[in-house]
Motif scaffolding. Structure first.
Motif, PDB file in Angstrom:
ATOM      1  N   SER A 183      55.775  27.150  43.640  1.00 21.56           N
ATOM      2  CA  SER A 183      56.772  28.229  43.641  1.00 21.56           C
ATOM      3  C   SER A 183      56.167  29.469  43.006  1.00 21.56           C
ATOM      4  O   SER A 183      55.434  29.364  42.019  1.00 21.56           O
ATOM      5  CB  SER A 183      57.995  27.839  42.795  1.00 21.56           C
ATOM      6  OG  SER A 183      58.506  26.580  43.159  1.00 21.56           O
ATOM      7  N   GLY A 197      56.300  23.589  50.394  1.00 21.48           N
ATOM      8  CA  GLY A 197      56.271  22.164  50.082  1.00 21.48           C
ATOM      9  C   GLY A 197      55.072  21.475  50.700  1.00 21.48           C
ATOM     10  O   GLY A 197      54.524  21.949  51.701  1.00 21.48           O
ATOM     11  N   LEU A 253      58.067  22.417  43.074  1.00 21.21           N
ATOM     12  CA  LEU A 253      59.202  23.032  43.763  1.00 21.21           C
ATOM     13  C   LEU A 253      60.291  23.253  42.715  1.00 21.21           C
ATOM     14  O   LEU A 253      61.157  22.402  42.512  1.00 21.21           O
ATOM     15  CB  LEU A 253      59.693  22.110  44.896  1.00 21.21           C
ATOM     16  CG  LEU A 253      58.739  21.955  46.082  1.00 21.21           C
ATOM     17  CD1 LEU A 253      59.237  20.876  47.044  1.00 21.21           C
ATOM     18  CD2 LEU A 253      58.555  23.278  46.813  1.00 21.21           C
ATOM     19  N   GLN A 289      58.611  29.629  48.021  1.00 24.39           N
ATOM     20  CA  GLN A 289      58.147  28.267  47.718  1.00 24.39           C
ATOM     21  C   GLN A 289      57.506  27.683  48.963  1.00 24.39           C
ATOM     22  O   GLN A 289      57.827  28.077  50.075  1.00 24.39           O
ATOM     23  CB  GLN A 289      59.332  27.356  47.367  1.00 24.39           C
ATOM     24  CG  GLN A 289      60.035  27.740  46.095  1.00 24.39           C
ATOM     25  CD  GLN A 289      61.135  26.765  45.734  1.00 24.39           C
ATOM     26  OE1 GLN A 289      62.035  26.542  46.540  1.00 24.39           O
ATOM     27  NE2 GLN A 289      61.069  26.204  44.546  1.00 24.39           N
TER      28      GLN A 289
END
Ligand code: GRF
Length: 198
Positions: free
Chosen positions: A138, A156, A114, A154
Protein backbone atom coordinates in the motif's frame (compact mmCIF):
# COMPACT_ATOMS: atom_id res chain seq x y z
CA UNK A 1 2.77 21.47 -16.10
CA UNK A 2 4.78 22.48 -13.06
CA UNK A 3 6.43 19.26 -11.84
CA UNK A 4 6.34 18.75 -8.09
CA UNK A 5 9.70 18.79 -6.29
CA UNK A 6 10.08 15.53 -4.38
CA UNK A 7 12.48 14.36 -1.67
CA UNK A 8 12.88 10.64 -1.02
CA UNK A 9 13.72 9.44 2.49
CA UNK A 10 15.59 6.14 2.77
CA UNK A 11 17.41 4.06 5.36
CA UNK A 12 18.81 1.20 3.27
CA UNK A 13 18.67 -0.57 -0.07
CA UNK A 14 16.52 1.97 -1.87
CA UNK A 15 14.91 -0.14 -4.58
CA UNK A 16 11.67 1.88 -4.38
CA UNK A 17 13.76 5.08 -4.51
CA UNK A 18 15.38 3.75 -7.65
CA UNK A 19 12.01 3.05 -9.28
CA UNK A 20 10.88 6.62 -8.54
CA UNK A 21 14.13 8.13 -9.84
CA UNK A 22 13.85 6.13 -13.05
CA UNK A 23 10.19 7.08 -13.58
CA UNK A 24 10.96 10.76 -12.98
CA UNK A 25 13.56 10.74 -15.78
CA UNK A 26 10.58 11.03 -18.09
CA UNK A 27 9.86 14.77 -18.40
CA UNK A 28 6.14 13.95 -18.68
CA UNK A 29 6.15 12.46 -15.18
CA UNK A 30 4.51 14.99 -12.81
CA UNK A 31 7.29 14.84 -10.20
CA UNK A 32 11.03 15.43 -10.22
CA UNK A 33 13.29 13.92 -7.57
CA UNK A 34 15.35 16.76 -6.17
CA UNK A 35 17.07 15.01 -3.28
CA UNK A 36 17.52 11.74 -1.43
CA UNK A 37 17.97 11.94 2.32
CA UNK A 38 19.13 9.03 4.47
CA UNK A 39 19.26 8.73 8.24
CA UNK A 40 22.02 6.13 7.83
CA UNK A 41 25.39 7.14 6.35
CA UNK A 42 25.90 3.64 4.89
CA UNK A 43 22.55 3.29 3.14
CA UNK A 44 23.19 1.49 -0.16
CA UNK A 45 20.59 3.61 -1.96
CA UNK A 46 22.77 6.71 -1.60
CA UNK A 47 25.24 5.35 -4.16
CA UNK A 48 22.56 4.94 -6.82
CA UNK A 49 21.20 8.42 -6.15
CA UNK A 50 24.69 9.96 -6.42
CA UNK A 51 25.36 8.10 -9.67
CA UNK A 52 22.03 9.44 -10.95
CA UNK A 53 23.31 12.96 -10.14
CA UNK A 54 20.65 13.59 -7.52
CA UNK A 55 21.56 15.63 -4.44
CA UNK A 56 22.04 13.37 -1.44
CA UNK A 57 22.19 14.27 2.20
CA UNK A 58 22.68 12.25 5.39
CA UNK A 59 20.83 13.35 8.50
CA UNK A 60 22.22 10.78 10.91
CA UNK A 61 19.75 10.12 13.73
CA UNK A 62 22.65 9.06 15.96
CA UNK A 63 23.92 12.64 15.98
CA UNK A 64 20.77 13.93 17.70
CA UNK A 65 19.83 13.48 21.32
CA UNK A 66 16.07 13.38 20.76
CA UNK A 67 13.55 12.48 18.07
CA UNK A 68 12.40 16.11 18.10
CA UNK A 69 15.91 17.38 17.32
CA UNK A 70 16.38 14.83 14.55
CA UNK A 71 13.00 15.69 13.03
CA UNK A 72 13.80 19.42 13.19
CA UNK A 73 17.05 18.83 11.26
CA UNK A 74 15.23 16.64 8.74
CA UNK A 75 12.54 19.28 8.30
CA UNK A 76 15.16 22.00 7.72
CA UNK A 77 16.84 19.83 5.11
CA UNK A 78 13.55 19.33 3.27
CA UNK A 79 12.84 23.07 3.39
CA UNK A 80 16.35 23.88 2.13
CA UNK A 81 15.65 21.81 -0.98
CA UNK A 82 12.36 23.63 -1.54
CA UNK A 83 10.46 20.37 -1.54
CA UNK A 84 6.74 20.04 -2.36
CA UNK A 85 6.26 16.34 -1.56
CA UNK A 86 8.14 13.73 0.49
CA UNK A 87 8.26 10.00 -0.30
CA UNK A 88 9.34 7.65 2.48
CA UNK A 89 10.83 4.55 0.88
CA UNK A 90 12.14 2.11 3.43
CA UNK A 91 12.74 4.98 5.87
CA UNK A 92 12.97 3.27 9.24
CA UNK A 93 12.25 6.16 11.60
CA UNK A 94 9.03 6.95 13.37
CA UNK A 95 8.50 10.72 13.10
CA UNK A 96 7.02 13.06 15.70
CA UNK A 97 3.69 14.89 15.24
CA UNK A 98 5.40 18.29 14.72
CA UNK A 99 7.11 17.32 11.45
CA UNK A 100 4.15 15.20 10.34
CA UNK A 101 1.75 18.09 10.88
CA UNK A 102 3.92 20.29 8.72
CA UNK A 103 4.00 17.79 5.85
CA UNK A 104 0.40 16.69 6.32
CA UNK A 105 -1.05 15.63 2.98
CA UNK A 106 2.38 16.02 1.37
CA UNK A 107 4.20 12.94 2.70
CA UNK A 108 3.73 9.41 1.33
CA UNK A 109 4.97 6.03 2.56
CA UNK A 110 5.03 2.57 1.04
CA UNK A 111 4.13 -0.27 3.36
CA UNK A 112 4.44 -3.98 2.52
CA UNK A 113 0.91 -5.13 3.31
CA UNK A 114 -2.67 -4.56 2.24
CA UNK A 115 -3.45 -1.91 4.87
CA UNK A 116 -5.19 -1.83 7.27
CA UNK A 117 -3.92 -5.42 7.63
CA UNK A 118 -0.48 -5.89 9.15
CA UNK A 119 0.60 -2.45 10.25
CA UNK A 120 4.11 -2.33 11.70
CA UNK A 121 7.00 -4.70 11.02
CA UNK A 122 7.42 -8.35 9.93
CA UNK A 123 4.38 -8.14 7.68
CA UNK A 124 5.32 -11.10 5.47
CA UNK A 125 5.99 -13.44 8.41
CA UNK A 126 2.65 -12.47 9.97
CA UNK A 127 0.69 -12.98 6.75
CA UNK A 128 2.17 -16.47 6.33
CA UNK A 129 1.60 -17.37 9.99
CA UNK A 130 -2.07 -16.38 9.62
CA UNK A 131 -2.52 -18.53 6.54
CA UNK A 132 -3.47 -15.43 4.53
CA UNK A 133 -4.29 -16.13 0.87
CA UNK A 134 -3.62 -12.56 -0.26
CA UNK A 135 -0.95 -10.06 0.66
CA UNK A 136 0.46 -6.99 -1.05
CA UNK A 137 1.57 -3.41 -0.65
CA UNK A 138 0.00 0.00 0.00
CA UNK A 139 1.03 3.61 -0.56
CA UNK A 140 -0.55 5.92 1.99
CA UNK A 141 -0.35 9.47 3.28
CA UNK A 142 1.70 9.65 6.48
CA UNK A 143 -0.17 10.73 9.61
CA UNK A 144 0.95 10.54 13.26
CA UNK A 145 -0.64 7.12 13.80
CA UNK A 146 1.74 4.50 12.39
CA UNK A 147 0.75 3.07 8.97
CA UNK A 148 -2.77 4.45 9.37
CA UNK A 149 -3.02 7.44 7.01
CA UNK A 150 -5.40 7.40 4.03
CA UNK A 151 -4.43 4.88 1.35
CA UNK A 152 -3.60 6.25 -2.12
CA UNK A 153 -3.20 2.92 -3.94
CA UNK A 154 -2.75 -0.77 -3.22
CA UNK A 155 -1.79 -3.89 -5.12
CA UNK A 156 -2.29 -7.50 -4.12
CA UNK A 157 -0.27 -10.66 -4.69
CA UNK A 158 -1.17 -14.26 -3.88
CA UNK A 159 0.44 -16.07 -0.96
CA UNK A 160 1.54 -19.38 -2.50
CA UNK A 161 1.94 -22.77 -0.82
CA UNK A 162 5.49 -23.15 0.49
CA UNK A 163 6.11 -19.39 0.61
CA UNK A 164 8.71 -18.18 3.08
CA UNK A 165 8.92 -14.60 4.30
CA UNK A 166 11.72 -14.12 1.75
CA UNK A 167 9.85 -15.47 -1.29
CA UNK A 168 6.73 -13.53 -0.35
CA UNK A 169 8.73 -10.33 0.28
CA UNK A 170 10.32 -10.67 -3.17
CA UNK A 171 6.90 -11.10 -4.83
CA UNK A 172 5.57 -8.04 -3.00
CA UNK A 173 8.66 -5.92 -3.75
CA UNK A 174 8.21 -6.53 -7.47
CA UNK A 175 4.76 -4.91 -7.37
CA UNK A 176 5.82 -2.17 -4.95
CA UNK A 177 7.91 -0.37 -7.55
CA UNK A 178 5.20 0.26 -10.18
CA UNK A 179 2.71 0.92 -7.37
CA UNK A 180 4.81 3.73 -5.88
CA UNK A 181 5.45 5.24 -9.32
CA UNK A 182 1.67 5.29 -10.00
CA UNK A 183 0.74 6.57 -6.53
CA UNK A 184 3.24 9.44 -6.63
CA UNK A 185 1.95 10.41 -10.07
CA UNK A 186 -1.63 10.50 -8.73
CA UNK A 187 -0.63 12.79 -5.88
CA UNK A 188 1.87 14.96 -7.78
CA UNK A 189 -0.65 15.59 -10.57
CA UNK A 190 -3.32 16.60 -8.02
CA UNK A 191 -5.58 13.70 -9.04
CA UNK A 192 -5.61 12.50 -5.43
CA UNK A 193 -5.20 14.67 -2.37
CA UNK A 194 -5.68 14.14 1.33
CA UNK A 195 -8.71 15.89 2.74
CA UNK A 196 -7.73 18.26 5.52
CA UNK A 197 -10.50 16.87 7.69
CA UNK A 198 -8.68 13.49 8.00
C1 GRF B 1 9.89 -2.09 1.17
O1 GRF B 1 9.40 -3.40 1.32
C2 GRF B 1 8.89 -1.09 1.69
O2 GRF B 1 7.56 -1.48 1.48
C3 GRF B 1 9.19 -1.06 3.16
O3 GRF B 1 10.58 -1.18 3.26
C4 GRF B 1 11.08 -1.86 2.10
C5 GRF B 1 12.08 -0.92 1.48
O4 GRF B 1 12.74 -1.51 0.40
N1 GRF B 1 8.69 0.16 3.75
P1 GRF B 1 13.67 -0.62 -0.53
O5 GRF B 1 14.70 0.07 0.38
O6 GRF B 1 12.80 0.37 -1.23
O7 GRF B 1 14.33 -1.59 -1.46
Amino acid sequence: MQRKRVAILISGRGSNMRALIEAARNPEYPAEIVCVISNRPGAAGLDFAKAAKIATQVVDHKQYSSREDFDAALHQTLVSHNVDLVCCAGFMRVMTPAILDHWRGRMLNIHPSLLPAYKGTHTHERAIADGAKHHGASVHFVTPELDSGPVVAQVGVPVLPGDTAETLAARVLEVEHPLYVKALALVASGTIHMSTSV
